[in-house]
Design an enzyme around this catalytic site. Sequence first.
Site, PDB file in Angstrom:
ATOM      1  N   ARG A  73       1.008  -1.228   0.125  1.00 37.04           N
ATOM      2  CA  ARG A  73      -0.012  -0.190   0.110  1.00 37.04           C
ATOM      3  C   ARG A  73       0.821   1.115   0.376  1.00 37.04           C
ATOM      4  O   ARG A  73       0.712   2.392  -1.097  1.00 37.04           O
ATOM      5  CB  ARG A  73      -1.083  -0.317   1.235  1.00 37.04           C
ATOM      6  CG  ARG A  73      -1.954  -0.965   1.289  1.00 37.04           C
ATOM      7  CD  ARG A  73      -3.370  -0.590   2.193  1.00 37.04           C
ATOM      8  NE  ARG A  73      -2.759  -1.099   4.250  1.00 37.04           N
ATOM      9  CZ  ARG A  73      -2.457  -2.403   4.555  1.00 37.04           C
ATOM     10  NH1 ARG A  73      -3.434  -3.223   3.866  1.00 37.04           N
ATOM     11  NH2 ARG A  73      -1.837  -2.743   5.530  1.00 37.04           N
ATOM     12  N   LYS A 128     -12.306  14.542   5.031  1.00 35.15           N
ATOM     13  CA  LYS A 128     -13.232  14.120   4.291  1.00 35.15           C
ATOM     14  C   LYS A 128     -14.195  13.485   5.426  1.00 35.15           C
ATOM     15  O   LYS A 128     -13.688  12.429   5.631  1.00 35.15           O
ATOM     16  CB  LYS A 128     -13.460  13.389   3.030  1.00 35.15           C
ATOM     17  CG  LYS A 128     -14.416  12.903   2.186  1.00 35.15           C
ATOM     18  CD  LYS A 128     -13.426  11.862   0.946  1.00 35.15           C
ATOM     19  CE  LYS A 128     -13.862  10.222   1.568  1.00 35.15           C
ATOM     20  NZ  LYS A 128     -14.220   9.511   0.975  1.00 35.15           N
ATOM     21  N   LYS A 140     -18.070  17.606  -1.204  1.00 33.95           N
ATOM     22  CA  LYS A 140     -17.811  16.776  -2.733  1.00 33.95           C
ATOM     23  C   LYS A 140     -19.570  16.084  -3.423  1.00 33.95           C
ATOM     24  O   LYS A 140     -19.866  14.951  -2.385  1.00 33.95           O
ATOM     25  CB  LYS A 140     -17.233  15.312  -1.830  1.00 33.95           C
ATOM     26  CG  LYS A 140     -16.866  14.810  -3.161  1.00 33.95           C
ATOM     27  CD  LYS A 140     -15.404  13.704  -2.778  1.00 33.95           C
ATOM     28  CE  LYS A 140     -15.427  12.723  -2.629  1.00 33.95           C
ATOM     29  NZ  LYS A 140     -14.003  12.631  -3.408  1.00 33.95           N
TER      30      LYS A 140
HETATM   31  P1  13P Z   1     -14.261   8.068  -5.777  1.00 27.46           P
HETATM   32  O1  13P Z   1     -14.077   9.002  -7.417  1.00 27.46           O
HETATM   33  O2  13P Z   1     -14.159   6.229  -7.108  1.00 27.46           O
HETATM   34  O3  13P Z   1     -16.278   7.643  -6.449  1.00 27.46           O
HETATM   35  O4  13P Z   1     -14.236   7.795  -5.088  1.00 27.46           O
HETATM   36  C1  13P Z   1     -14.383   9.187  -4.907  1.00 27.46           C
HETATM   37  C2  13P Z   1     -14.451   8.756  -3.113  1.00 27.46           C
HETATM   38  O5  13P Z   1     -13.316   8.829  -2.628  1.00 27.46           O
HETATM   39  C3  13P Z   1     -15.377   8.318  -2.763  1.00 27.46           C
HETATM   40  O6  13P Z   1     -15.839   8.849  -0.734  1.00 27.46           O
END
Ligand code: 13P
Length: 343
Positions: free
Chosen positions: A46, A137, A221
């Site tokens: 990873r 996030k 987002k």
């Molecule tokens: P994806 O762009 O693969 O949907 O992932 C973005 C993400 O951080 C989802 O929480």
Amino acid sequence: MDLDALNAIAVAMVAPGKGILAADESSGTIKKRFDSIGVDSTEENRRDYREMLFRTEEAMRDHISGVILFDETIRQNAADGTPLVKLIQDAGSIPGIKVDKGAKDLAGAPGEKVTEGLDGLRERLADYHALGARFAKWRAVIDIAGEEIPSGYCISTNAHALARYAALCQEANIVPIVEPEVLMDGDHDIDRCYEVTEFTLKSLFDELYAQDVALEGTILKPNMVIAGKGCPTQASVEEVAEKTVRCFRAAVPAALPGIVFLSGGQSDEEATAHLNAMNAGYKDQMPWGLSFSYGRALQAAPLKAWGGKVENVPAAQAAFAHRARMNGLAQLGQWTSDLEKAA
Ligand code: 13P
């Protein structure tokens, strides 16, 4: 809370031609990704994989404004001992951190989820700030299934949790990315996605207001407004762009510095084309910066090219640099499918 500092970070996250690399796959998700290329999900693998991305100089410097990390990664060092956070900072990019603890079954609502992770969050945020994180996030998951799902209960509990998280982030001088993802799984059409996305966003901004979250220091987002993967009628790129911009103009206050989309299972080229169509066609109608925060749509190509082999690192870095550049162009509304093929 230093709102000017938060605002400066949020604005930098959506700088022209740049967007976010979501590299915060949880242990379970990164294992799935590694399984797809036949690589064991060990701590070292990873690290090697993510180090390879963060050392892709052109992509990081020119097109990646910030990187969302997982708890393990923000504490990891590169093979030569340099903290991975420092690699990101040295490239001029901002480290961020996923702080939610995942979507769990919502009591009394079969088939629906609520995101957990508020307990102890104040202390964890202080720790992450000390480690270099300047944004965070939290992802809420909203499913669409028939007439009854999502329920108002699912949307309001998730919006409430997102706002509690966001308020704690700002107190810690960390910009919250609020992510209410309306999933594209299912056979619903684009108009059903529009309706659920609009309702979800309006509920979220009500809660952010109720809990005194400063929008100037927040990034959204979201999903795009798009038909479910199983829907027999798939919308055109232009229809996705038009309906997504219309929905966001109706639901997202102008004080917010930026919107960064998730890719959510779109192919990498689709995700780029959709973002480009919005910025090419509607930039003068949008008060916020509109960019990407892609996981799969940035990483699918480099992951495949890498395959866990050190001799493939240059090819994988080239694949990542290409996707980053294509999405950087889409942020400017300057991408074309001819540039895509010129790889
Ligand atoms: P994806 O762009 O693969 O949907 O992932 C973005 C993400 O951080 C989802 O929480």
